[in-house]
Design an enzyme around this catalytic site. Structure first.
Site, PDB file in Angstrom:
ATOM      1  N   ASP A 188       0.830  -1.219   0.000  1.00  0.00           N
ATOM      2  CA  ASP A 188       0.000   0.000   0.000  1.00  0.00           C
ATOM      3  C   ASP A 188       0.857   1.259   0.000  1.00  0.00           C
ATOM      4  O   ASP A 188       1.805   1.367   0.792  1.00  0.00           O
ATOM      5  CB  ASP A 188      -0.857   0.032   1.277  1.00  0.00           C
ATOM      6  N   GLU A 228      -5.522   4.292  -3.081  1.00  0.00           N
ATOM      7  CA  GLU A 228      -6.969   4.418  -2.891  1.00  0.00           C
ATOM      8  C   GLU A 228      -7.524   5.578  -3.709  1.00  0.00           C
ATOM      9  O   GLU A 228      -6.912   6.648  -3.765  1.00  0.00           O
ATOM     10  CB  GLU A 228      -7.273   4.668  -1.408  1.00  0.00           C
ATOM     11  N   GLU A 235     -13.831  -2.305  -1.633  1.00  0.00           N
ATOM     12  CA  GLU A 235     -14.041  -2.413  -0.183  1.00  0.00           C
ATOM     13  C   GLU A 235     -15.403  -1.840   0.219  1.00  0.00           C
ATOM     14  O   GLU A 235     -15.758  -0.713  -0.167  1.00  0.00           O
ATOM     15  CB  GLU A 235     -12.916  -1.668   0.561  1.00  0.00           C
TER      16      GLU A 235
HETATM   17  O1  KIV Z   1      -4.768  -2.118   4.225  1.00  0.00           O
HETATM   18  C1  KIV Z   1      -5.523  -3.081   4.004  1.00  0.00           C
HETATM   19  O2  KIV Z   1      -5.577  -4.050   4.767  1.00  0.00           O
HETATM   20  C2  KIV Z   1      -6.365  -3.047   2.822  1.00  0.00           C
HETATM   21  C3  KIV Z   1      -7.366  -4.146   2.676  1.00  0.00           C
HETATM   22  C4  KIV Z   1      -8.539  -3.830   3.516  1.00  0.00           C
HETATM   23  C5  KIV Z   1      -7.760  -4.367   1.271  1.00  0.00           C
HETATM   24  O3  KIV Z   1      -6.273  -2.165   2.026  1.00  0.00           O
END
Ligand code: KIV
Length: 257
Positions: free
Chosen positions: A82, A112, A179
């Site tokens: 991420d 995101e 999500e």
């Molecule tokens: O950070 C995370 O765990 C996520 C998942 C909810 C897809 O982005």
């Protein structure tokens, strides 16, 4: 189930896709050995590892560290990391931050947002970095939005989500996480897109599912989201083991060495 468009990463994914988060070496290795197809170093580590209220204080340095240690345990799965909040405010910053995660061992990055992210997605993908999009409930915006809310209930919002999915696919995203989206909208998105949709709290109609590791194994007993199905009781195993250890030390006759 649909076949995905050719892409070096989605070629390694087969519907139904199994995806899960991991934050450290044992977590990554156990998920990989279990045959999970995609492992996400999620910024949910802000809650699951660091004990924060949400993901909004996670930094890029933290994500780089966790990506590096998960990477050591992952050999087969696609490893996605991420981009945390405020590390992709413009296309140049998005590329610099993505490069740091790739250097740490990620195969791809995730960010995101919808239409407003298309230029950044295109630039990241054009620089050779595979990207997974993330639509629906966006945890990095939880404070702005004042809480976690299901997305796509209203027709205008559903339309906006579907248009964003198509635009992100066109910009080069190889997959998209959906999500907390109304199941009907997530199913329609899955039918409209060629790339895989990976759902969490968005119903059964996606091409795969992603879950937070600690929810699945029961390692975070203090809060479990309503959509999470708990398959283990790791917290209880830890508590019992610690009780046994404490008793062993207190009753010194039981100490072996
Ligand atoms: O950070 C995370 O765990 C996520 C998942 C909810 C897809 O982005």
């Amino acid at each position: 189930m649909k076949t995905f468009p050719p892409h070096p990463l989605s070629n390694r994914l087969k519907a139904p896709i199994t995806a899960i988060t991991a934050y450290d070496y044992p977590g990554g290795r156990l998920c990989d050995e279990a045959g999970i197809q995609l492992i996400l170093v999620g910024d949910s580590l802000g809650m699951m590892v660091a004990g924060c209220e949400d993901t909004t204080s996670v930094t890029l340095d933290q994500m780089v560290y966790h990506t590096r240690i998960v990477r050591r345990g992952v050999q087969k799965a696609v490893l996605v990391a991420d981009l945390p909040i405020d590390t992709y405010r413009d296309p140049d910053e998005a590329i610099d931050s993505s490069r740091r995660l790739i250097e740490a061992g990620a195969d791809a990055v995730k960010l995101e947002g919808g239409i407003e992210q298309v230029a950044k997605v295109r630039k990241i993908v054009d620089s050779g970095i595979p990207l997974c999009a993330h639509l629906g409930m966006l945890p990095q915006r939880v404070r702005e939005e004042g809480g976690y809310r299901k997305k796509g209930r209203v027709a205008a919002e559903a339309k906006e989500l579907l248009e964003a999915g198509l635009a992100l696919e066109e910009a080069g995203a190889f997959a998209v996480v959906l999500e907390s989206m109304v199941a009907r909208v997530a199913t329609e998105m899955t039918r409209s897109l060629r790339i895989p949709t990976i759902g969490i709290g968005s119903g059964k109609g996606c091409d795969g599912q992603v879950r937070v590791l600690h929810d699945v194994i029961g390692a975070f007993p203090w809060f479990v989201p309503p959509f999470a199905k708990v398959h283990g009781n790791v917290a209880e195993v830890i508590r019992k083991s610690l009780d046994a250890y404490r008793e062993e030390v207190v009753d010194s006759d039981k100490v072996d060495a």
